[in-house]
Motif scaffolding. Structure first.
Motif, PDB file in Angstrom:
ATOM      1  N   ALA A  33       0.818  -1.217   0.000  1.00 49.94           N
ATOM      2  CA  ALA A  33       0.000   0.000   0.000  1.00 49.94           C
ATOM      3  C   ALA A  33       0.852   1.268   0.000  1.00 49.94           C
ATOM      4  CB  ALA A  33      -0.935  -0.006   1.208  1.00 49.94           C
ATOM      5  N   GLY A  34       2.154   1.114   0.229  1.00 48.29           N
ATOM      6  CA  GLY A  34       3.053   2.256   0.234  1.00 48.29           C
ATOM      7  C   GLY A  34       2.974   3.100   1.498  1.00 48.29           C
ATOM      8  N   VAL A  35       2.659   2.439   2.610  1.00 48.23           N
ATOM      9  CA  VAL A  35       2.538   3.140   3.891  1.00 48.23           C
ATOM     10  C   VAL A  35       3.255   2.350   4.981  1.00 48.23           C
ATOM     11  CG1 VAL A  35       0.339   4.227   3.268  1.00 48.23           C
ATOM     12  CG2 VAL A  35       0.329   2.024   4.472  1.00 48.23           C
ATOM     13  N   SER A  36       3.265   2.896   6.182  1.00 49.44           N
ATOM     14  CA  SER A  36       3.865   2.180   7.311  1.00 49.44           C
ATOM     15  C   SER A  36       2.879   1.149   7.869  1.00 49.44           C
ATOM     16  CB  SER A  36       4.236   3.167   8.418  1.00 49.44           C
ATOM     17  OG  SER A  36       3.066   3.679   9.023  1.00 49.44           O
ATOM     18  N   ARG A  37       3.429   0.193   8.566  1.00 48.09           N
ATOM     19  CA  ARG A  37       2.586  -0.819   9.217  1.00 48.09           C
ATOM     20  C   ARG A  37       1.665  -0.153  10.233  1.00 48.09           C
ATOM     21  NH1 ARG A  37       4.828  -5.389  13.188  1.00 48.09           N
ATOM     22  NH2 ARG A  37       5.115  -3.486  14.345  1.00 48.09           N
ATOM     23  N   ARG A  38       2.165   0.852  10.938  1.00 46.46           N
ATOM     24  CA  ARG A  38       1.374   1.595  11.928  1.00 46.46           C
ATOM     25  C   ARG A  38       0.151   2.233  11.275  1.00 46.46           C
ATOM     26  NH1 ARG A  38       0.461   0.542  16.422  1.00 46.46           N
ATOM     27  NH2 ARG A  38      -1.632   1.135  16.021  1.00 46.46           N
ATOM     28  N   ALA A  39       0.326   2.739  10.051  1.00 44.29           N
ATOM     29  CA  ALA A  39      -0.794   3.363   9.334  1.00 44.29           C
ATOM     30  C   ALA A  39      -1.909   2.344   9.097  1.00 44.29           C
ATOM     31  CB  ALA A  39      -0.324   3.964   8.010  1.00 44.29           C
ATOM     32  N   VAL A  40      -1.536   1.146   8.702  1.00 45.04           N
ATOM     33  CA  VAL A  40      -2.548   0.100   8.452  1.00 45.04           C
ATOM     34  C   VAL A  40      -3.284  -0.226   9.750  1.00 45.04           C
ATOM     35  CG1 VAL A  40      -2.956  -2.267   7.681  1.00 45.04           C
ATOM     36  CG2 VAL A  40      -1.272  -0.845   6.494  1.00 45.04           C
ATOM     37  N   TYR A  41      -2.561  -0.365  10.850  1.00 45.94           N
ATOM     38  CA  TYR A  41      -3.213  -0.634  12.135  1.00 45.94           C
ATOM     39  C   TYR A  41      -4.133   0.520  12.544  1.00 45.94           C
ATOM     40  CZ  TYR A  41      -0.675  -4.940  13.116  1.00 45.94           C
ATOM     41  OH  TYR A  41      -0.210  -6.229  13.080  1.00 45.94           O
ATOM     42  N   ASP A  42      -3.713   1.749  12.267  1.00 48.73           N
ATOM     43  CA  ASP A  42      -4.574   2.900  12.565  1.00 48.73           C
ATOM     44  C   ASP A  42      -5.835   2.875  11.710  1.00 48.73           C
ATOM     45  OD1 ASP A  42      -2.818   3.828  14.491  1.00 48.73           O
ATOM     46  OD2 ASP A  42      -1.865   5.307  13.156  1.00 48.73           O
ATOM     47  N   TRP A  43      -5.686   2.514  10.441  1.00 46.67           N
ATOM     48  CA  TRP A  43      -6.853   2.435   9.555  1.00 46.67           C
ATOM     49  C   TRP A  43      -7.861   1.419  10.065  1.00 46.67           C
ATOM     50  CZ3 TRP A  43      -3.734   1.795   4.382  1.00 46.67           C
ATOM     51  CH2 TRP A  43      -3.124   3.001   4.063  1.00 46.67           C
ATOM     52  N   LEU A  44      -7.377   0.331  10.625  1.00 52.20           N
ATOM     53  CA  LEU A  44      -8.284  -0.715  11.122  1.00 52.20           C
ATOM     54  C   LEU A  44      -9.207  -0.194  12.232  1.00 52.20           C
ATOM     55  CD1 LEU A  44      -5.870  -3.763  11.128  1.00 52.20           C
ATOM     56  CD2 LEU A  44      -7.896  -3.468   9.683  1.00 52.20           C
ATOM     57  N   LYS A  45      -8.823   0.890  12.883  1.00 53.30           N
ATOM     58  CA  LYS A  45      -9.641   1.489  13.942  1.00 53.30           C
ATOM     59  C   LYS A  45     -10.606   2.534  13.397  1.00 53.30           C
ATOM     60  CE  LYS A  45      -5.715   1.063  17.052  1.00 53.30           C
ATOM     61  NZ  LYS A  45      -4.662   1.832  17.701  1.00 53.30           N
ATOM     62  N   ASP A  46     -10.459   2.877  12.131  1.00 55.27           N
ATOM     63  CA  ASP A  46     -11.280   3.927  11.529  1.00 55.27           C
ATOM     64  C   ASP A  46     -12.628   3.361  11.064  1.00 55.27           C
ATOM     65  OD1 ASP A  46     -11.020   6.840  10.215  1.00 55.27           O
ATOM     66  OD2 ASP A  46     -12.144   5.503   8.885  1.00 55.27           O
ATOM     67  N   PRO A  47     -13.743   4.003  11.417  1.00 57.26           N
ATOM     68  CA  PRO A  47     -15.064   3.488  11.044  1.00 57.26           C
ATOM     69  C   PRO A  47     -15.270   3.324   9.532  1.00 57.26           C
ATOM     70  CG  PRO A  47     -15.278   5.223  12.682  1.00 57.26           C
ATOM     71  CD  PRO A  47     -13.845   5.194  12.265  1.00 57.26           C
ATOM     72  N   LEU A  48     -14.821   4.286   8.737  1.00 56.89           N
ATOM     73  CA  LEU A  48     -14.992   4.186   7.280  1.00 56.89           C
ATOM     74  C   LEU A  48     -14.181   3.029   6.719  1.00 56.89           C
ATOM     75  CD1 LEU A  48     -16.013   5.171   4.549  1.00 56.89           C
ATOM     76  CD2 LEU A  48     -14.124   6.825   4.518  1.00 56.89           C
ATOM     77  N   PHE A  49     -12.942   2.916   7.139  1.00 58.80           N
ATOM     78  CA  PHE A  49     -12.082   1.824   6.670  1.00 58.80           C
ATOM     79  C   PHE A  49     -12.681   0.478   7.075  1.00 58.80           C
ATOM     80  CE2 PHE A  49      -8.516  -1.099   6.740  1.00 58.80           C
ATOM     81  CZ  PHE A  49      -7.813  -0.771   5.579  1.00 58.80           C
ATOM     82  N   ASP A  50     -13.124   0.382   8.319  1.00 58.88           N
ATOM     83  CA  ASP A  50     -13.722  -0.859   8.828  1.00 58.88           C
ATOM     84  C   ASP A  50     -14.955  -1.238   8.015  1.00 58.88           C
ATOM     85  OD1 ASP A  50     -13.926  -2.986  10.903  1.00 58.88           O
ATOM     86  OD2 ASP A  50     -15.791  -1.928  11.382  1.00 58.88           O
TER      87      ASP A  50
END
Length: 126
Positions: A33-50
């Motif tokens: 995805a061209g991002v950090s692993r932390r970014a992916v974990y943060d996205w998993l907490k986001d309502p829209l992403f979820d």
């Protein structure tokens, strides 16, 4: 909080929605995805992403529903699995946990008389 799903989000969602994440680690998904692993974990907490991740999981699994139903039927018939039978009937709308009660009242109801009848019934163990 995300405002919209962008390309790097969609790439991560595509892999995260696969069984066992497509065999990739979170680090590999982040790299794709061209991002950090932390970014992916943060996205998993986001309502829209979820919400979008869940939609993608449904899209990917819908095609396999006939196989699921077939294996569920096999579990009922070969293993005599009662839970599978209940689920199969529920999915087909033939069994529900819903209980419907219809009451019919004509004229005035004598509440005191009704309470007395209930008391008598309880006394008889009904």
């Amino acid at each position: 909080m995300l405002k919209r799903i962008e390309t790097h989000h969609a790439i991560a969602i595509r892999y995260l929605a696969l069984p066992k994440r497509g065999g990739l680690t979170m680090e590999q998904i982040a790299t794709e995805a061209g991002v950090s692993r932390r970014a992916v974990y943060d996205w998993l907490k986001d309502p829209l992403f979820d919400r979008e991740l869940k939609k993608e999981i449904v899209r990917q699994t819908t095609a396999r529903l006939p196989e699921v139903m077939e294996s569920l039927t096999d579990a009922v018939l070969t293993d005599h699995n009662a839970a599978a039978a209940k689920l199969l009937l529920q999915v087909n709308g033939m069994l529900t946990d819903k209980v419907e009660v219809e009451t019919k009242v004509s004229g005035d109801v004598d509440i005191d008389a009704l309470r007395e009848r209930i008391k008598q019934a309880k006394g008889r163990g009904v």
